[in-house]
Design an enzyme around this catalytic site. Structure first.
Site, PDB file in Angstrom:
ATOM      1  N   HIS A  68       5.061  -4.747   7.742  1.00 55.36           N
ATOM      2  CA  HIS A  68       5.635  -4.352   9.032  1.00 55.36           C
ATOM      3  C   HIS A  68       5.240  -5.295  10.186  1.00 55.36           C
ATOM      4  CE1 HIS A  68       6.515  -0.952   6.614  1.00 55.36           C
ATOM      5  NE2 HIS A  68       5.424  -0.257   6.854  1.00 55.36           N
TER       6      HIS A  68
ATOM      7  N   ASP B  49      -1.246  -2.539   3.659  1.00 53.73           N
ATOM      8  CA  ASP B  49      -0.325  -1.419   3.893  1.00 53.73           C
ATOM      9  C   ASP B  49       0.584  -1.668   5.098  1.00 53.73           C
ATOM     10  OD1 ASP B  49       0.549   1.323   3.352  1.00 53.73           O
ATOM     11  OD2 ASP B  49      -0.473   1.880   5.214  1.00 53.73           O
TER      12      ASP B  49
ATOM     13  N   LYS C 216      14.514   0.266  11.806  1.00 59.63           N
ATOM     14  CA  LYS C 216      14.366   0.993  13.083  1.00 59.63           C
ATOM     15  C   LYS C 216      15.259   0.342  14.131  1.00 59.63           C
ATOM     16  CE  LYS C 216       9.567   2.347  12.213  1.00 59.63           C
ATOM     17  NZ  LYS C 216       9.226   3.735  12.440  1.00 59.63           N
TER      18      LYS C 216
ATOM     19  N   LYS D 255      -5.266   3.607  11.692  1.00 56.58           N
ATOM     20  CA  LYS D 255      -5.001   5.040  11.552  1.00 56.58           C
ATOM     21  C   LYS D 255      -6.026   5.816  12.348  1.00 56.58           C
ATOM     22  CE  LYS D 255      -2.536   4.950   7.221  1.00 56.58           C
ATOM     23  NZ  LYS D 255      -1.185   5.232   7.725  1.00 56.58           N
TER      24      LYS D 255
ATOM     25  N   GLU E 158      -1.448   4.447  14.845  1.00 56.60           N
ATOM     26  CA  GLU E 158      -1.067   5.739  14.264  1.00 56.60           C
ATOM     27  C   GLU E 158      -2.159   6.753  14.559  1.00 56.60           C
ATOM     28  OE1 GLU E 158       1.182   5.619  10.377  1.00 56.60           O
ATOM     29  OE2 GLU E 158      -0.324   4.076  10.094  1.00 56.60           O
TER      30      GLU E 158
ATOM     31  N   HIS F 113      10.798  -0.468   5.924  1.00 53.47           N
ATOM     32  CA  HIS F 113      11.561   0.482   6.745  1.00 53.47           C
ATOM     33  C   HIS F 113      11.493   0.142   8.234  1.00 53.47           C
ATOM     34  CE1 HIS F 113       7.688   2.542   7.325  1.00 53.47           C
ATOM     35  NE2 HIS F 113       8.242   3.179   8.334  1.00 53.47           N
TER      36      HIS F 113
ATOM     37  N   LYS G 167       8.082  -0.592  -1.023  1.00 51.18           N
ATOM     38  CA  LYS G 167       6.709  -1.032  -1.131  1.00 51.18           C
ATOM     39  C   LYS G 167       5.852   0.060  -1.769  1.00 51.18           C
ATOM     40  CE  LYS G 167       4.008  -0.532   2.362  1.00 51.18           C
ATOM     41  NZ  LYS G 167       3.329   0.461   3.171  1.00 51.18           N
TER      42      LYS G 167
ATOM     43  N   ARG H  34      12.638  14.340 -13.237  1.00 52.02           N
ATOM     44  CA  ARG H  34      12.037  14.769 -14.499  1.00 52.02           C
ATOM     45  C   ARG H  34      12.366  16.212 -14.855  1.00 52.02           C
ATOM     46  NH1 ARG H  34       9.279  11.542 -18.034  1.00 52.02           N
ATOM     47  NH2 ARG H  34       8.470   9.741 -16.970  1.00 52.02           N
TER      48      ARG H  34
HETATM   49  C1  BG6 Z   1       4.166   2.957   5.751  1.00 53.74           C
HETATM   50  C2  BG6 Z   1       2.699   2.983   5.452  1.00 53.74           C
HETATM   51  O1  BG6 Z   1       4.755   1.805   5.243  1.00 53.74           O
HETATM   52  O2  BG6 Z   1       4.361   3.020   7.154  1.00 53.74           O
HETATM   53  C3  BG6 Z   1       2.033   4.202   6.050  1.00 53.74           C
HETATM   54  O3  BG6 Z   1       2.487   2.971   4.046  1.00 53.74           O
HETATM   55  C4  BG6 Z   1       2.347   4.298   7.517  1.00 53.74           C
HETATM   56  O4  BG6 Z   1       0.632   4.167   5.831  1.00 53.74           O
HETATM   57  C5  BG6 Z   1       3.849   4.182   7.769  1.00 53.74           C
HETATM   58  O5  BG6 Z   1       1.871   5.549   7.988  1.00 53.74           O
HETATM   59  C6  BG6 Z   1       4.150   4.092   9.254  1.00 53.74           C
HETATM   60  O6  BG6 Z   1       5.524   4.185   9.458  1.00 53.74           O
HETATM   61  P1  BG6 Z   1       6.136   4.794  10.799  1.00 53.74           P
HETATM   62  O7  BG6 Z   1       7.598   4.635  10.631  1.00 53.74           O
HETATM   63  O8  BG6 Z   1       5.666   6.207  10.878  1.00 53.74           O
HETATM   64  O9  BG6 Z   1       5.569   3.960  11.916  1.00 53.74           O
END
Ligand code: BG6
Length: 486
Positions: A233, A228, A175, A334, A209, A171, A141, A45
């Site tokens: 994942h 989430d 990995k 978390k 986490e 993602h 996402k 932007r």
């Molecule tokens: C994301 C989530 O997709 O993955 C986050 O939205 C999360 O909330 C993250 O913290 C965790 O990814 P990683 O690679 O740090 O395990």
């Protein structure tokens, strides 16, 4: 030969772009994995002048865990690829202007924007004529919050793109350790004969986490741990553990097999949601020696009375010939005591006792696949303790493979490097197909409906612990136990 492929990052002045995408692209550049004339368009932007933009990008590259040290000369070369383009991606005339600046090669549009503007962006792309069969689209996402909203988002993409052009990112699939699951299962003869209900007692998947909601409270509060983390994942990890042999190592064959697992997931509904799921929310506590606030007291919290789960544990069941009767226990949360992700395959007990020993002293074999950190594989086995003592004493000892030691000469790339490279190569293997996402959402929707119908509350857990007590009961009720946190 490297394919010339221009990469347009829409939302190119945003957080994700700075934190993950530019550092990953710099790494690809420095490994000579981008074709010489590949351009990277930071479509933003105009919050920054070009120089400011590049300084910021450099700061994030310097901070990246995946780059040992940014080389000044290499960085200059990288900057020459960057076009800092200021415009509005929902305006066809701005996209037309962009088109004039790009050569007539393949173009990847990476939408690093909220999904709420995917629709206007896609329609502007259509109008501007920037999409042809050589254009690819990458989307991040959250792709919806339910099956219905996913379908809506997806339909807007389909108005302009075909499935074969759409790269939906999870993602976790990028990995290294997650990709290694396929190698482990399908390139070793050792496991396949045992990889079924005759020999496996149950599977545990933990993604823990230590961070909190990380300044994303309002997004997270709408989402919660189930949407989430589990919907994408954890279910992807489960699919890779549970899927059948794909007929070939190609994108659609692998995705077909993952989809079959999702289709065989036993629905969790009102009647079973209480016995199969646990919801938790963190209270204040200490993580890594620091006092942290409760979920509802985070700086950006909008209410103290949210019922959103920051932890979820689920007993999932796959109803097929291989896995019938083998529960997959999933948990993620978390503000737990550690950041670690692990898959544990728990084998059944030995069938007969060949030595006179208390069966309780024999630990069942377990294969532990450590995804992060300290990536590696461990096989827990019973061994004789050396010595002349009468009778045989046994001890559970782990056979350890640390990736860092075994592959010390190899740099482990970030997930985004792998994924961006695959998009430039046109390889969709590590991206989710829409039917996979539909399958995942269908199952997750059932759980959410069950929670709503039964009013299942969140159980508070102290930050810095392993989650709520009910998570322990979820597995204890089946006479099993979670593997301890490291
Ligand atoms: C994301 C989530 O997709 O993955 C986050 O939205 C999360 O909330 C993250 O913290 C965790 O990814 P990683 O690679 O740090 O395990």
């Amino acid at each position: 030969m490297l394919q010339v492929c221009n990469i347009v990052i829409v939302g190119g002045e945003g957080d994700l772009a700075f934190r993950k995408l530019y550092p990953a692209l710099y790494s690809l550049h420095s490994e000579n994995l981008l074709a010489e004339c590949t351009k990277i368009v930071a479509f933003g932007r105009g919050n920054f002048e070009r120089d400011e933009f590049l300084t910021r990008a450099r700061e994030w590259a310097d901070k990246s865990d995946y780059i040992e040290a940014v080389d000044d000369q290499m960085w200059e070369g990288f900057c020459e690829r960057i076009i800092h383009f200021v415009g509005d991606a929902t305006a066809a005339q701005d996209l037309k202007k962009l088109k004039q600046q790009l050569s007539d090669e393949d173009v990847v549009f990476y939408l690093s924007t909220p999904p709420s503007i995917f629709a206007p962006i896609c329609s502007a792309m259509g109008k501007a004529g920037v999409v042809n069969e050589r254009t690819r689209l990458v989307v991040e996402k959250p792709l919806g919050t339910s099956l219905e909203s996913f379908n809506e988002i997806n339909d807007t993409l389909f108005q302009v793109f075909e499935e074969s052009q759409i790269y939906r990112i999870d993602h976790y699939l990028g990995k290294e350790t997650v990709q290694n699951l396929l190698a482990l299962r399908f390139a070793n003869i050792l496991f396949e004969p045992l990889w079924n209900r005759s020999y496996i007692d149950h599977v545990q998947i933990t993604v823990a986490e230590s961070v909190g909601v990380d300044g994303r409270w309002s997004y997270y509060d709408e989402s919660g741990a189930l949407r989430d983390m589990v919907q994408n994942h954890l279910l992807q990890l489960m699919c890779l553990v549970a899927m059948e042999f794909p007929s070939r190592n190609v994108a659609d064959d692998i995705r077909d097999e993952k989809l079959k697992v999702l289709r065989c997931l036993k629905p969790i509904d009102q009647a079973t949601v209480r016995s199969h799921t646990v919801r938790g929310q963190y209270d204040s506590g200490a993580v890594d020696g620091e006092i942290v606030p409760a979920y509802g007291a985070e700086d950006d919290a909008e209410t103290t009375t949210s019922n959103t789960e920051s932890f979820v544990a689920i007993k999932a069941e796959i109803e097929n010939n291989r896995w019938q009767g083998v529960p997959f226990y999933l948990r993620t949360g978390k503000r737990l005591s550690e950041r670690y992700s692990e898959i544990v395959i728990h084998f059944k007990p030995v069938i007969f006792k060949f030595i006179d020993i208390d069966p309780g002293a024999i630990n069942n074999n377990a294969l532990i696949i450590r995804l992060q950190p300290n990536e590696g594989i461990q096989m827990n086995m019973m061994n004789k303790v050396p010595g002349l003592a009468e009778g045989m004493r046994l001890q559970n000892v782990g056979l350890n493979l640390s990736f860092e030691e075994a592959f010390e000469e190899h740099r482990s790339p970030s997930a985004y490097e792998r994924l961006l490279l695959d998009v430039t190569r046109g390889d969709q293997t590590l991206f989710m197909r829409s039917d996979e996402l539909r399958g995942a959402w269908r199952w997750v929707d059932g759980i959410i409906e069950g929670w709503q119908a039964t009013g299942q509350p969140v159980q508070k857990y102290k930050a810095g612990t392993t989650g709520p007590d009910d998570a322990l009961s979820l597995i204890l009720q089946d006479q099993r136990k979670w593997k301890d946190f490291p």
